[in-house]
Design a protein around this motif. Sequence first.
Motif, PDB file in Angstrom:
ATOM      1  N   ILE A   1      96.325 100.249  44.316  1.00 30.61           N
ATOM      2  CA  ILE A   1      94.875 100.468  44.237  1.00 30.61           C
ATOM      3  C   ILE A   1      94.216  99.097  44.297  1.00 30.61           C
ATOM      4  O   ILE A   1      94.370  98.284  43.391  1.00 30.61           O
ATOM      5  CB  ILE A   1      94.481 101.233  42.966  1.00 30.61           C
ATOM      6  CG1 ILE A   1      95.180 102.603  42.936  1.00 30.61           C
ATOM      7  CG2 ILE A   1      92.966 101.397  42.879  1.00 30.61           C
ATOM      8  CD1 ILE A   1      94.896 103.413  41.683  1.00 30.61           C
ATOM      9  N   LEU A   2      93.529  98.838  45.399  1.00 30.66           N
ATOM     10  CA  LEU A   2      92.944  97.523  45.660  1.00 30.66           C
ATOM     11  C   LEU A   2      91.495  97.498  45.191  1.00 30.66           C
ATOM     12  O   LEU A   2      90.700  98.367  45.544  1.00 30.66           O
ATOM     13  CB  LEU A   2      92.996  97.193  47.152  1.00 30.66           C
ATOM     14  CG  LEU A   2      94.342  96.830  47.777  1.00 30.66           C
ATOM     15  CD1 LEU A   2      95.353  97.961  47.686  1.00 30.66           C
ATOM     16  CD2 LEU A   2      94.162  96.410  49.238  1.00 30.66           C
TER      17      LEU A   2
ATOM     18  N   THR B   1      90.275  92.989  33.721  1.00 33.16           N
ATOM     19  CA  THR B   1      88.976  92.411  33.357  1.00 33.16           C
ATOM     20  C   THR B   1      88.852  91.009  33.930  1.00 33.16           C
ATOM     21  O   THR B   1      89.813  90.227  33.915  1.00 33.16           O
ATOM     22  CB  THR B   1      88.816  92.360  31.826  1.00 33.16           C
ATOM     23  OG1 THR B   1      88.881  93.690  31.302  1.00 33.16           O
ATOM     24  CG2 THR B   1      87.484  91.741  31.426  1.00 33.16           C
ATOM     25  N   VAL B   2      87.662  90.685  34.439  1.00 31.69           N
ATOM     26  CA  VAL B   2      87.359  89.348  34.958  1.00 31.69           C
ATOM     27  C   VAL B   2      86.052  88.892  34.329  1.00 31.69           C
ATOM     28  O   VAL B   2      85.065  89.633  34.324  1.00 31.69           O
ATOM     29  CB  VAL B   2      87.222  89.355  36.496  1.00 31.69           C
ATOM     30  CG1 VAL B   2      86.843  87.962  36.994  1.00 31.69           C
ATOM     31  CG2 VAL B   2      88.497  89.832  37.152  1.00 31.69           C
TER      32      VAL B   2
ATOM     33  N   SER C   1      89.098  89.869  43.324  1.00 28.57           N
ATOM     34  CA  SER C   1      89.979  90.933  43.803  1.00 28.57           C
ATOM     35  C   SER C   1      91.158  91.111  42.869  1.00 28.57           C
ATOM     36  O   SER C   1      91.534  90.202  42.121  1.00 28.57           O
ATOM     37  CB  SER C   1      90.472  90.632  45.229  1.00 28.57           C
ATOM     38  OG  SER C   1      91.221  89.436  45.253  1.00 28.57           O
ATOM     39  N   HIS C   2      91.737  92.302  42.923  1.00 27.81           N
ATOM     40  CA  HIS C   2      92.903  92.623  42.103  1.00 27.81           C
ATOM     41  C   HIS C   2      93.617  93.813  42.732  1.00 27.81           C
ATOM     42  O   HIS C   2      92.981  94.679  43.355  1.00 27.81           O
ATOM     43  CB  HIS C   2      92.485  92.971  40.667  1.00 27.81           C
ATOM     44  CG  HIS C   2      93.632  93.353  39.785  1.00 27.81           C
ATOM     45  ND1 HIS C   2      94.566  92.443  39.353  1.00 27.81           N
ATOM     46  CD2 HIS C   2      94.013  94.566  39.272  1.00 27.81           C
ATOM     47  CE1 HIS C   2      95.462  93.067  38.596  1.00 27.81           C
ATOM     48  NE2 HIS C   2      95.163  94.348  38.533  1.00 27.81           N
ATOM     49  N   VAL C   3      94.945  93.861  42.589  1.00 25.88           N
ATOM     50  CA  VAL C   3      95.736  94.989  43.075  1.00 25.88           C
ATOM     51  C   VAL C   3      96.468  95.610  41.883  1.00 25.88           C
ATOM     52  O   VAL C   3      97.268  94.946  41.224  1.00 25.88           O
ATOM     53  CB  VAL C   3      96.747  94.561  44.150  1.00 25.88           C
ATOM     54  CG1 VAL C   3      97.580  95.770  44.599  1.00 25.88           C
ATOM     55  CG2 VAL C   3      96.041  93.935  45.347  1.00 25.88           C
TER      56      VAL C   3
ATOM     57  N   SER D   1      81.470  95.792  47.074  1.00 25.04           N
ATOM     58  CA  SER D   1      82.359  96.352  46.049  1.00 25.04           C
ATOM     59  C   SER D   1      83.244  97.415  46.687  1.00 25.04           C
ATOM     60  O   SER D   1      82.761  98.212  47.503  1.00 25.04           O
ATOM     61  CB  SER D   1      81.536  96.973  44.912  1.00 25.04           C
ATOM     62  OG  SER D   1      80.552  96.070  44.450  1.00 25.04           O
ATOM     63  N   SER D   2      84.515  97.451  46.319  1.00 24.11           N
ATOM     64  CA  SER D   2      85.386  98.453  46.926  1.00 24.11           C
ATOM     65  C   SER D   2      86.552  98.815  46.020  1.00 24.11           C
ATOM     66  O   SER D   2      87.037  97.991  45.243  1.00 24.11           O
ATOM     67  CB  SER D   2      85.917  97.962  48.288  1.00 24.11           C
ATOM     68  OG  SER D   2      86.739  96.822  48.128  1.00 24.11           O
ATOM     69  N   VAL D   3      86.985 100.072  46.156  1.00 25.50           N
ATOM     70  CA  VAL D   3      88.204 100.595  45.551  1.00 25.50           C
ATOM     71  C   VAL D   3      88.944 101.324  46.667  1.00 25.50           C
ATOM     72  O   VAL D   3      88.433 102.299  47.227  1.00 25.50           O
ATOM     73  CB  VAL D   3      87.919 101.559  44.374  1.00 25.50           C
ATOM     74  CG1 VAL D   3      89.202 102.209  43.879  1.00 25.50           C
ATOM     75  CG2 VAL D   3      87.207 100.838  43.251  1.00 25.50           C
TER      76      VAL D   3
END
Length: 228
Positions: A133-134, A168-169, A186-188, A221-223
């Motif tokens: 999940i990106l 969390t960022v 970004s995070h995966v 923004s994206s998921v």
Amino acid sequence: MSDNEWKRRCQNEWNITGISMPDSVDWKFVYEAKPLGRNLLKNPAPHGVTHDSPPPEPELTGVPRDEPPRSEPEGDYTGWTTSVEDLPYDTSGIPPGVVVCYMPQFSWFTLEQKIDLKAEGLWDELLDDQPDILIQDRYEESQLHESIYQLHVKLLGGDGQTVISEHTVSPTEDLSTYSHTWKEVSHVFSGYGKGVRFVHFLHRLKNKYMVEFFPTLVTGSSVIVKPT
């Protein structure tokens, strides 16, 4: 077209192998929803700007307006739940007896969405296979404060409440130089465990009001769900 034919379309188009595709799933709905590889967030650029161009410079008049202080930037927030937290004035550096005409009023502006992954076309067996999940986001380097952006993303269970994984960022800005660019976050999520059915996406932007309103903008923004 039969349901088996819709299922074969899904399997071939997304090259799905090694994941159960039960007949109980509405494969026509899944195919038309196209949940894999697309952005599942609604209205990913609510301020009407894109990261392909630099953030717009504010058009300031320097003239106080006869209206209450603003705490929310202009935009179309369809699909988002929004809220505002006004922060107390910082008077720590003002000597006793000094009269101050204007002081900055800071506020956090929160935008959040909860994505129902099954309603978007994903199915239990695929989700329990723990696809990547990106998460991606871009915020304006407004330099209004050393802390202007926060991101909190949670993967939730079937009840929409139980947290299975979270990220969390909360960056700190360098105020010594003015670049005014978009900053990417970004995070995966991977290997997070079975049972994920919702994604809760929340980011907070710090704004300032002093004579005029100074926002921090966000875009892109994206998921995105991608099977591994």
